[in-house]
Structures are given as C-alpha cells and as structure tokens.
Design a protein around this motif. Structure first.
Motif, PDB file in Angstrom:
ATOM      1  N   VAL A  35       8.093   9.943  -1.099  1.00  0.00           N
ATOM      2  CA  VAL A  35       6.562   9.340  -1.436  1.00  0.00           C
ATOM      3  C   VAL A  35       6.437   8.248  -0.331  1.00  0.00           C
ATOM      4  CG1 VAL A  35       4.346   9.778  -2.486  1.00  0.00           C
ATOM      5  CG2 VAL A  35       6.609  10.749  -2.958  1.00  0.00           C
ATOM      6  N   ASP A  36       7.156   7.355  -0.575  1.00  0.00           N
ATOM      7  CA  ASP A  36       7.509   6.068  -0.055  1.00  0.00           C
ATOM      8  C   ASP A  36       7.173   5.805   1.318  1.00  0.00           C
ATOM      9  OD1 ASP A  36       6.712   4.160  -0.697  1.00  0.00           O
ATOM     10  OD2 ASP A  36       8.136   2.659  -1.612  1.00  0.00           O
ATOM     11  N   VAL A  37       6.881   6.939   2.320  1.00  0.00           N
ATOM     12  CA  VAL A  37       7.085   6.765   4.230  1.00  0.00           C
ATOM     13  C   VAL A  37       5.832   5.595   4.617  1.00  0.00           C
ATOM     14  CG1 VAL A  37       7.102   8.054   6.150  1.00  0.00           C
ATOM     15  CG2 VAL A  37       7.655   9.354   4.009  1.00  0.00           C
TER      16      VAL A  37
ATOM     17  N   ASP B 191       1.158  -1.039   0.245  1.00  0.00           N
ATOM     18  CA  ASP B 191       0.262  -0.083  -0.381  1.00  0.00           C
ATOM     19  C   ASP B 191       1.175   1.509  -0.329  1.00  0.00           C
ATOM     20  OD1 ASP B 191      -2.692   1.298  -0.647  1.00  0.00           O
ATOM     21  OD2 ASP B 191      -2.574   1.436   2.268  1.00  0.00           O
ATOM     22  N   LYS B 192       0.667   1.854  -0.844  1.00  0.00           N
ATOM     23  CA  LYS B 192       1.117   3.556  -0.673  1.00  0.00           C
ATOM     24  C   LYS B 192       2.857   3.817  -1.393  1.00  0.00           C
ATOM     25  CE  LYS B 192      -1.996   6.023   1.151  1.00  0.00           C
ATOM     26  NZ  LYS B 192      -2.912   5.029   0.570  1.00  0.00           N
ATOM     27  N   GLU B 193       2.824   2.121  -2.591  1.00  0.00           N
ATOM     28  CA  GLU B 193       4.050   2.494  -2.864  1.00  0.00           C
ATOM     29  C   GLU B 193       4.144   2.760  -4.555  1.00  0.00           C
ATOM     30  OE1 GLU B 193       5.541  -2.024  -2.965  1.00  0.00           O
ATOM     31  OE2 GLU B 193       6.005  -1.679  -4.814  1.00  0.00           O
ATOM     32  N   ILE B 194       5.301   3.529  -5.072  1.00  0.00           N
ATOM     33  CA  ILE B 194       5.358   4.077  -6.016  1.00  0.00           C
ATOM     34  C   ILE B 194       5.408   2.931  -7.697  1.00  0.00           C
ATOM     35  CG2 ILE B 194       5.995   5.756  -7.537  1.00  0.00           C
ATOM     36  CD1 ILE B 194       7.631   5.904  -5.106  1.00  0.00           C
ATOM     37  N   SER B 195       4.766   3.318  -8.244  1.00  0.00           N
ATOM     38  CA  SER B 195       4.158   2.395  -9.214  1.00  0.00           C
ATOM     39  C   SER B 195       4.121   3.082 -11.034  1.00  0.00           C
ATOM     40  CB  SER B 195       2.973   1.753  -9.163  1.00  0.00           C
ATOM     41  OG  SER B 195       2.809   0.768  -8.508  1.00  0.00           O
TER      42      SER B 195
ATOM     43  N   LEU C 267       0.829   6.547  -6.379  1.00  0.00           N
ATOM     44  CA  LEU C 267       0.625   5.873  -5.328  1.00  0.00           C
ATOM     45  C   LEU C 267       0.009   4.051  -5.570  1.00  0.00           C
ATOM     46  CD1 LEU C 267       0.939   8.309  -2.602  1.00  0.00           C
ATOM     47  CD2 LEU C 267       3.252   6.646  -3.523  1.00  0.00           C
ATOM     48  N   ALA C 268      -0.137   3.294  -5.196  1.00  0.00           N
ATOM     49  CA  ALA C 268      -0.570   2.111  -5.739  1.00  0.00           C
ATOM     50  C   ALA C 268      -1.430   2.486  -3.981  1.00  0.00           C
ATOM     51  CB  ALA C 268       0.615   1.006  -5.704  1.00  0.00           C
TER      52      ALA C 268
END
Lengths: 231, 236
Positions: free
Chosen positions: B234-236, A8-12, A44-45
C-alpha cells in the motif's frame, strides 16, 4: 513549531505518534494526548493541510446514515421486516418505508419481502445504540431477484465503485451484467453464468490490488483479454 | 548453587528468537501469529458481531471475549486434555484484562469482539505469546486501540534475573525459581498484566520489571513491523 513524523499515505499502527505540536489537528482515527497526535487504529496516515487522519484498511462494516446497502430479510413481523446488514447490528424496515403500495391491515407481509430475500435499501437513521432504520423509497432501491451475491471487504467498496462509478460501469459493460454494490460489502451480480464469473473475477482482482495505482487501466486490460476468450 | 549460563546460550536479558506475521487466517476479521522460540501462538479476531445470549449484552459498550486454548499435543510432556480447564479459564481471563485497557469498544454497544488464541506448540511463556498475537490481531481487525500490548515473561532462576524463561528454566530443579509474566503498553509503559509464580525480593522485582519493559520494546518493534508488512505494498 509542529513536527509531522509520518509521510503522507504511510501505514500507521495504533499508538504510533503521528505528529508533535499544537498546530496540527487530529482527524478521524487519531487523537491528541498532550502535544502528541496519536493513531488509534491501523490505517493509512493522510495529511490534509493541518489535520492528520487515518484511512482504515480493514475492519467490519459500521452502518452510516445515507449508505445504500444490500440486506437480507431475517425476520418478518407485524409491521415491518428485520434485515441483516452484514454488520454487528440488524436493521428495521417499517411497512411505511417498504413500498408505496397499499398494504391492507393484517396483510401477510411475506408476500412483499419473504425470509431470505435480498433487498437494496438506504439507511435513514442510526441511533447511538446502533438501531438502524432503512427505507426502500428512492431510485434504485428494490428487491433483488435472481443473480448472485458475493461478499467483499467493505473498506474496498469505494475502489470497486470507482470515481463516479467508473469502475463498476466498466465491469457492467464488459461483462454484460447487472451489478449493484452495497456499501456494506455485499455485491449483487446478474447475467449469463460465464459473464457473472468474469464480473466476479474482476471484482476479486480489484479487491486484491486495490492499493495499486493505475488500477482502472489494469482492470480494463483484464476485462478485454478475458472477455474475448469467453465469447 | 549458581546458574552460570543459559542452556540455549543466550544472554540473561535476551528473548528467544521471535517471528510475527499478520493476516494468517483468511476467514477471520483480524488474525496474527506470534512465535517466540518453540512457543507458537495464533490469534483470530471475529467481530464486532451480534452477541447472544442477550443477557451478556452491555448497552454502554461492546464486550471482549478471549479464549485461550492449548492444543492437545502442544506441550513437551503429557498430552493436554482437549477443551477448557481451570488453567485455560484463568489465562483467558487475564488475557482479556490485559487487552481491555487499550481497546475502545464504546462505538459497538450490545456487541462482542471474540478473540481465539490457539497454541499448536508450547514451551513456556504461552500466555505472553498469546497476548502479543491477540493485540496484533485486534489491530488487524481495524478496531480502535490506544496502543498495542506487548508481553514477555521475566523471572529469577537460582540467583540470576532472566528475561523470557523457557521450559528448562521454569522447571530448573536445583534452585529457587520465580516466573513473572508481564504485559506492557509500549508507548505509555503502563503494565496491564502482572502475575507471579514463586518469590523474589522487592528490589529484584523492580529490576525485573525494567528488564521486561526493555524486552517489550523490542517485541513492539517486531509487532509494528509485522503489521506494516501485511499492507506493505500500500505504501506506494
């Protein structure tokens, strides 16, 4: 059994496989190809139950119905105004939607809104060909007099506004400015010059640090520190 | 005549060192830099934006416009005459065709997405570097894409099959040279650009395409990393 391959909230990135399996559903910004759910944009996934959607991180503003935006008058015609929406498409505002005042036949429309004026308006309709209709009938929709306009990334507008407008209210109070935030990334600020500057600086700070958590606290601190120095 | 070893000492299926970065041009809606050896490409994406002249508009979907430009003192030989040329026009055209299969511009009728590719320094493989940079920049601009595009040149120098030819190999004096730039969509492994300068046998071409696809996969990883790095925090 499905297999979700991102956190969750990982950049894709576009083309990346987000999940495999038929019991996961693609949300906005994702699509299905066979068993796979694939990202179709950079974002962001976000996993919500069985759906995976992508929250956009960049990109121009795309007009949406019910958005409140700040526009600039770029043309005045016989029965309305053409407005620049800070997107690829211009909007049309007809005389009927512009004001509740009586407008005489053949009146010069520039006496209401002239070329170069900025106005706050609401999108009422967007067609498939991206023809945009806006209205100025509604609370807070008006012509903007004085002040200054700044441009921010439209994807960061929700952060600038905050939950129920908490962030922008905080800036308004601390910087003693009137602020209107348009969904299209244009922001109008009016106040004393130094206060305006403080408001702009804090908005820029939000824009830069929009991805960090505890942002409200940070901005509060920043406003307290810098607000005092200016008085 | 045999070509025993590459001049810079890398393996026959190895590319030059690659460096990629996203978000290098602040005023653009999306931008990226892609360096492969001494070939440097910068790409800037603007749009979707209003398209003029109006007769170019397509009411069904947005259009893509690419512009490839080598800077005057970018190459090692003569000064390149500034402005467009027959060569740059062709490369702009094939770049556009290489990128279009991944892009979905249905949501932007009557508008245009402009891609400007500038090359401050070149030493062979510039169209491939340009395509790599452009595909990253398009993703950075938040456009809807099926996949990224990775490109590399493959070829044959004397009797050897190579990946990513540099200038000395492209202009190898004593022997047969073939230069084949390819672009690949890494997830479906489909080819979006295939040009050839010189001659190779059919079996050799097949072998070269395999080598090229493999190199493209490595490039894809670099592109992915660069895109994710821009939004690292952003990946926090």
């Amino acid at each position: 059994m499905s297999n979700i391959m991102v956190k969750d909230k990982e950049i894709s990135v576009p083309g990346e496989t987000l999940a495999v399996g038929m019991d996961v559903l693609p949300g906005i910004g994702a699509y299905r190809e066979g068993e796979k759910i694939i990202a179709k944009r950079l974002g962001l996934a976000s996993i919500e139950g069985r759906t995976i959607k992508l929250i956009p991180l960049s990109g121009r503003y795309t007009p949406k119905t019910y958005d409140t935006i700040i526009c600039k008058v770029i043309d005045v015609g016989f029965n309305g105004w053409r407005l620049d929406t800070n997107s690829a498409y211009s909007a049309m505002m007809s005389m009927k939607d512009a004001t509740s005042e009586f407008i005489a036949r053949g009146a010069n429309l520039t006496q209401y809104y002239d070329l170069g004026d900025h106005i706050v308006c609401k999108i009422v309709n967007v067609t498939s060909q991206k023809l945009i209709d806006v209205t100025m009938k509604g609370p807070g929709l008006r012509k903007l007099k004085g002040g200054r306009i700044i441009e921010v990334d439209p994807n960061k507008v929700p952060r600038i506004i905050g939950k129920q407008g908490s962030m922008v209210t905080m800036i308004k109070d601390a910087a003693k400015c009137n602020i209107v935030v348009g969904q299209n990334g244009l922001i109008w600020i009016e106040g004393e010059p130094l206060n305006e500057l403080l408001a702009i600086q804090s908005i820029r700070k939000i824009e830069k640090e929009s991805h960090l958590s505890g942002l409200t606290e940070k901005i509060k601190e920043y406003l307290e520190k810098n607000g005092k120095a200016k008085e | 005549m045999t070509y025993k070893q590459r001049i810079d000492g890398r393996g026959f299926d190895e590319t030059r060192p690659i460096e990629a970065k996203v978000g290098v041009i602040q005023r653009a809606d999306g931008s990226a830099m892609f360096k492969i050896g001494n070939t440097w490409a910068y790409a800037a994406v603007y749009g979707p934006r209003n398209l003029h002249p109006k007769f170019l508009q397509d009411p069904q979907k947005g259009i893509l416009r690419c512009n490839y430009n080598m800077m005057p003192f970018s190459s090692s030989g003569e000064r390149v005459r500034p402005g467009g040329s027959r060569r740059s026009k062709e490369i702009s055209f094939v770049t556009e065709k290489a990128l279009l299969p991944v892009l979905n511009l249905d949501e932007y009728p009557n508008s245009v997405v402009d891609v400007f590719i500038e090359l401050p320094q070149t030493e062979a493989g510039s169209r491939c570097a340009g395509i790599c940079a452009a595909s990253m920049a398009l993703a950075d601009a938040g456009l809807e894409m099926k996949d990224l595009v990775c490109a590399v040149s493959v070829g044959k120098v004397a009797d050897k099959l190579l990946v990513d030819l540099d200038y000395s190999e492209e202009s190898y004096p004593d022997g047969h040279v073939a230069d084949i730039p390819i672009a690949v969509m890494p997830n479906s492994e489909k080819i979006t650009l295939l040009q050839m300068d010189g001659e190779v046998k059919k079996e050799e071409l097949m072998k070269l395409l395999e080598m090229g696809k493999k190199a493209c996969m490595d490039i894809y990883e670099i592109q992915k990393k660069a895109l994710k790095e821009k939004y690292h925090e952003v990946d926090v």
